[in-house]
Design a protein around this motif. Sequence first.
Motif, PDB file in Angstrom:
ATOM      1  N   GLU A 161      25.734  30.989  47.455  1.00 17.26           N
ATOM      2  CA  GLU A 161      26.329  31.854  48.187  1.00 17.26           C
ATOM      3  C   GLU A 161      27.515  32.316  47.618  1.00 17.26           C
ATOM      4  O   GLU A 161      28.679  32.215  48.238  1.00 17.26           O
ATOM      5  CB  GLU A 161      26.831  31.309  49.548  1.00 17.26           C
ATOM      6  CG  GLU A 161      25.316  31.145  50.297  1.00 17.26           C
ATOM      7  CD  GLU A 161      25.544  30.637  51.947  1.00 17.26           C
ATOM      8  OE1 GLU A 161      26.839  30.109  52.184  1.00 17.26           O
ATOM      9  OE2 GLU A 161      24.766  30.944  52.761  1.00 17.26           O
ATOM     10  N   LEU A 162      27.552  32.848  46.296  1.00 19.98           N
ATOM     11  CA  LEU A 162      28.573  33.293  45.546  1.00 19.98           C
ATOM     12  C   LEU A 162      28.976  34.813  45.588  1.00 19.98           C
ATOM     13  O   LEU A 162      27.804  35.395  45.602  1.00 19.98           O
ATOM     14  CB  LEU A 162      28.493  32.704  43.879  1.00 19.98           C
ATOM     15  CG  LEU A 162      28.118  31.169  43.959  1.00 19.98           C
ATOM     16  CD1 LEU A 162      27.982  31.106  42.186  1.00 19.98           C
ATOM     17  CD2 LEU A 162      29.462  30.316  44.130  1.00 19.98           C
ATOM     18  N   GLY A 163      30.013  35.205  45.702  1.00 19.27           N
ATOM     19  CA  GLY A 163      30.441  36.498  45.657  1.00 19.27           C
ATOM     20  C   GLY A 163      30.852  36.693  44.181  1.00 19.27           C
ATOM     21  O   GLY A 163      31.824  36.124  43.672  1.00 19.27           O
ATOM     22  N   LEU A 164      30.403  37.908  43.636  1.00 14.54           N
ATOM     23  CA  LEU A 164      30.845  38.386  42.301  1.00 14.54           C
ATOM     24  C   LEU A 164      31.515  39.580  42.328  1.00 14.54           C
ATOM     25  O   LEU A 164      31.322  40.590  43.017  1.00 14.54           O
ATOM     26  CB  LEU A 164      29.503  38.581  41.400  1.00 14.54           C
ATOM     27  CG  LEU A 164      28.600  37.176  41.406  1.00 14.54           C
ATOM     28  CD1 LEU A 164      27.517  37.585  40.228  1.00 14.54           C
ATOM     29  CD2 LEU A 164      29.239  35.934  41.053  1.00 14.54           C
ATOM     30  N   TYR A 165      32.559  39.718  41.264  1.00 12.00           N
ATOM     31  CA  TYR A 165      33.330  40.983  41.174  1.00 12.00           C
ATOM     32  C   TYR A 165      33.712  41.154  39.741  1.00 12.00           C
ATOM     33  O   TYR A 165      33.635  40.081  38.766  1.00 12.00           O
ATOM     34  CB  TYR A 165      34.594  40.946  42.198  1.00 12.00           C
ATOM     35  CG  TYR A 165      35.495  40.060  41.699  1.00 12.00           C
ATOM     36  CD1 TYR A 165      36.523  40.543  40.744  1.00 12.00           C
ATOM     37  CD2 TYR A 165      35.594  38.558  42.010  1.00 12.00           C
ATOM     38  CE1 TYR A 165      37.563  39.656  40.266  1.00 12.00           C
ATOM     39  CE2 TYR A 165      36.551  37.887  41.810  1.00 12.00           C
ATOM     40  CZ  TYR A 165      37.549  38.312  40.997  1.00 12.00           C
ATOM     41  OH  TYR A 165      38.621  37.508  40.675  1.00 12.00           O
ATOM     42  N   GLU A 166      34.022  42.269  39.215  1.00 18.88           N
ATOM     43  CA  GLU A 166      34.480  42.494  37.900  1.00 18.88           C
ATOM     44  C   GLU A 166      35.749  43.523  38.134  1.00 18.88           C
ATOM     45  O   GLU A 166      35.791  44.623  38.785  1.00 18.88           O
ATOM     46  CB  GLU A 166      33.350  43.311  37.043  1.00 18.88           C
ATOM     47  CG  GLU A 166      33.623  43.481  35.802  1.00 18.88           C
ATOM     48  CD  GLU A 166      32.464  44.067  34.810  1.00 18.88           C
ATOM     49  OE1 GLU A 166      32.618  44.157  33.524  1.00 18.88           O
ATOM     50  OE2 GLU A 166      31.567  44.240  35.335  1.00 18.88           O
ATOM     51  N   GLU A 167      36.665  43.283  37.069  1.00 21.21           N
ATOM     52  CA  GLU A 167      37.707  44.344  37.172  1.00 21.21           C
ATOM     53  C   GLU A 167      37.860  44.949  35.782  1.00 21.21           C
ATOM     54  O   GLU A 167      37.900  44.006  34.667  1.00 21.21           O
ATOM     55  CB  GLU A 167      39.079  43.346  37.581  1.00 21.21           C
ATOM     56  CG  GLU A 167      39.074  43.039  38.953  1.00 21.21           C
ATOM     57  CD  GLU A 167      40.389  42.363  39.440  1.00 21.21           C
ATOM     58  OE1 GLU A 167      40.772  42.667  40.403  1.00 21.21           O
ATOM     59  OE2 GLU A 167      40.884  41.540  38.350  1.00 21.21           O
ATOM     60  N   ILE A 168      38.334  46.015  35.615  1.00 21.53           N
ATOM     61  CA  ILE A 168      38.366  46.493  34.319  1.00 21.53           C
ATOM     62  C   ILE A 168      39.786  47.379  34.375  1.00 21.53           C
ATOM     63  O   ILE A 168      40.001  48.167  35.301  1.00 21.53           O
ATOM     64  CB  ILE A 168      37.186  47.752  34.133  1.00 21.53           C
ATOM     65  CG1 ILE A 168      35.802  46.724  34.004  1.00 21.53           C
ATOM     66  CG2 ILE A 168      37.469  48.362  32.838  1.00 21.53           C
ATOM     67  CD1 ILE A 168      34.742  47.966  33.924  1.00 21.53           C
ATOM     68  N   GLY A 169      40.331  47.385  33.331  1.00 25.89           N
ATOM     69  CA  GLY A 169      41.566  48.010  33.322  1.00 25.89           C
ATOM     70  C   GLY A 169      42.869  46.946  33.335  1.00 25.89           C
ATOM     71  O   GLY A 169      42.774  46.146  33.472  1.00 25.89           O
ATOM     72  N   PRO A 170      44.047  47.707  32.938  1.00 21.51           N
ATOM     73  CA  PRO A 170      45.137  46.890  32.721  1.00 21.51           C
ATOM     74  C   PRO A 170      45.698  46.569  34.019  1.00 21.51           C
ATOM     75  O   PRO A 170      45.268  47.066  35.142  1.00 21.51           O
ATOM     76  CB  PRO A 170      46.194  47.789  32.116  1.00 21.51           C
ATOM     77  CG  PRO A 170      45.867  49.026  32.474  1.00 21.51           C
ATOM     78  CD  PRO A 170      44.455  48.971  32.280  1.00 21.51           C
ATOM     79  N   PRO A 171      46.516  45.477  34.366  1.00 23.67           N
ATOM     80  CA  PRO A 171      46.769  44.928  35.623  1.00 23.67           C
ATOM     81  C   PRO A 171      47.613  45.896  36.509  1.00 23.67           C
ATOM     82  O   PRO A 171      47.492  45.962  37.777  1.00 23.67           O
ATOM     83  CB  PRO A 171      48.019  43.738  35.034  1.00 23.67           C
ATOM     84  CG  PRO A 171      47.769  43.210  34.113  1.00 23.67           C
ATOM     85  CD  PRO A 171      47.098  44.622  33.006  1.00 23.67           C
ATOM     86  N   ASP A 172      48.250  47.035  35.842  1.00 27.27           N
ATOM     87  CA  ASP A 172      48.871  48.170  36.705  1.00 27.27           C
ATOM     88  C   ASP A 172      47.987  48.994  36.982  1.00 27.27           C
ATOM     89  O   ASP A 172      48.493  49.945  37.908  1.00 27.27           O
ATOM     90  CB  ASP A 172      50.164  48.661  36.267  1.00 27.27           C
ATOM     91  CG  ASP A 172      49.633  49.124  34.921  1.00 27.27           C
ATOM     92  OD1 ASP A 172      48.814  48.921  34.258  1.00 27.27           O
ATOM     93  OD2 ASP A 172      50.650  49.949  34.063  1.00 27.27           O
ATOM     94  N   ASN A 173      46.693  49.069  36.489  1.00 25.26           N
ATOM     95  CA  ASN A 173      45.826  50.138  36.847  1.00 25.26           C
ATOM     96  C   ASN A 173      44.194  49.623  36.874  1.00 25.26           C
ATOM     97  O   ASN A 173      43.608  49.880  36.104  1.00 25.26           O
ATOM     98  CB  ASN A 173      45.893  51.291  35.935  1.00 25.26           C
ATOM     99  CG  ASN A 173      45.172  52.581  36.505  1.00 25.26           C
ATOM    100  OD1 ASN A 173      44.800  52.536  37.344  1.00 25.26           O
ATOM    101  ND2 ASN A 173      44.654  53.338  35.292  1.00 25.26           N
ATOM    102  N   ARG A 174      43.977  48.561  37.644  1.00 30.20           N
ATOM    103  CA  ARG A 174      42.759  48.029  37.406  1.00 30.20           C
ATOM    104  C   ARG A 174      41.936  48.549  38.743  1.00 30.20           C
ATOM    105  O   ARG A 174      42.090  48.637  39.888  1.00 30.20           O
ATOM    106  CB  ARG A 174      43.112  46.540  37.553  1.00 30.20           C
ATOM    107  CG  ARG A 174      41.832  45.517  37.360  1.00 30.20           C
ATOM    108  CD  ARG A 174      42.408  44.353  37.214  1.00 30.20           C
ATOM    109  NE  ARG A 174      42.985  44.090  36.224  1.00 30.20           N
ATOM    110  CZ  ARG A 174      43.946  42.804  35.851  1.00 30.20           C
ATOM    111  NH1 ARG A 174      44.136  41.951  36.828  1.00 30.20           N
ATOM    112  NH2 ARG A 174      44.312  42.705  34.347  1.00 30.20           N
TER     113      ARG A 174
END
Length: 300
Positions: A161-174
């Motif tokens: 029961e894992l939730g997955l996510y992905e983040e793309i971009g620099p910290p101030d515009n992710r």
Amino acid sequence: TMDVTELKMAQESHKQSEFRLAAAMDVAELGFYEVANGDRVSYLDPRAREIIGASEADEQAGRIFEFWQEHLHSEDRPGVLELNRILNEGEQNRMTVDYRFRHPERGTIHIHHLVHVIERDAAGHAERTVGVLQDVTERKLAEEAIRKSETRLALAIDTAELGLYEEIGPPDNRLTTSDERALRMVGAPLDHGGRLREFWIAHVHADDRPQVIETAQRFDIGGQDLVTMEYRYWHGERGLVWLHHLVRALARDGAGQVVRTVGVIQDVTERKEAEMEARRAQNELAHATRMSVLGELAAS
């Protein structure tokens, strides 16, 4: 005397063209053949014969087509032969198909097959056809291994029961993308507009938020490429929950700032509550033991 310069140049150009074609066929490990009148193989190069495992005797006996047909995988044969019929009867001039083939020595292999009708008779039936064969067994087995691995991974993720996510971009515009389970775990709306991080931070428990933010900032600037943390979180519907959170940096820019991450979230509320209940029970037992000892001492 006739000037043969242009003829010589044309012959040389043709020779170079044939050389380049042969080199390309060799590099790509392609086998070439030619068929007359739909089912008589009039030419078969050595690699094509090697790919299907036919012998020189089969070729000399003029039964290459029959050999190929007999060794098609039983589950793929009907579809492949139907495509061959469509090609020969004039409904199409070019086809590409992948199928399994029972090689006499190697067992089941995978063949990528391209066929092109060059000439047809007055009735539209194929008179001259050329084809290219390529053994793609390694590629197919690799694709199958990847599919099996992905299936096992998906099963493991679902079981845990894992939730997955992905983040793309620099910290101030992710920009964040996630699966539905991750959204349910943090109670975020489906239309979060890619700004899931802001929603998540706002709902981390106030007592845990400073430590979570500090850990995230160290991760962003290159302190670590893998971070694991557990914290309390205010869920909009379920109230206070515990989340186990793992995030890994997949890419950083020249300054070391993370620009692509993948994260896993797991609701560990039940485990945490069980741990706290066990600690309470241990404390109560220890207290009862101390009181019993004190009582015995007082009585003596």
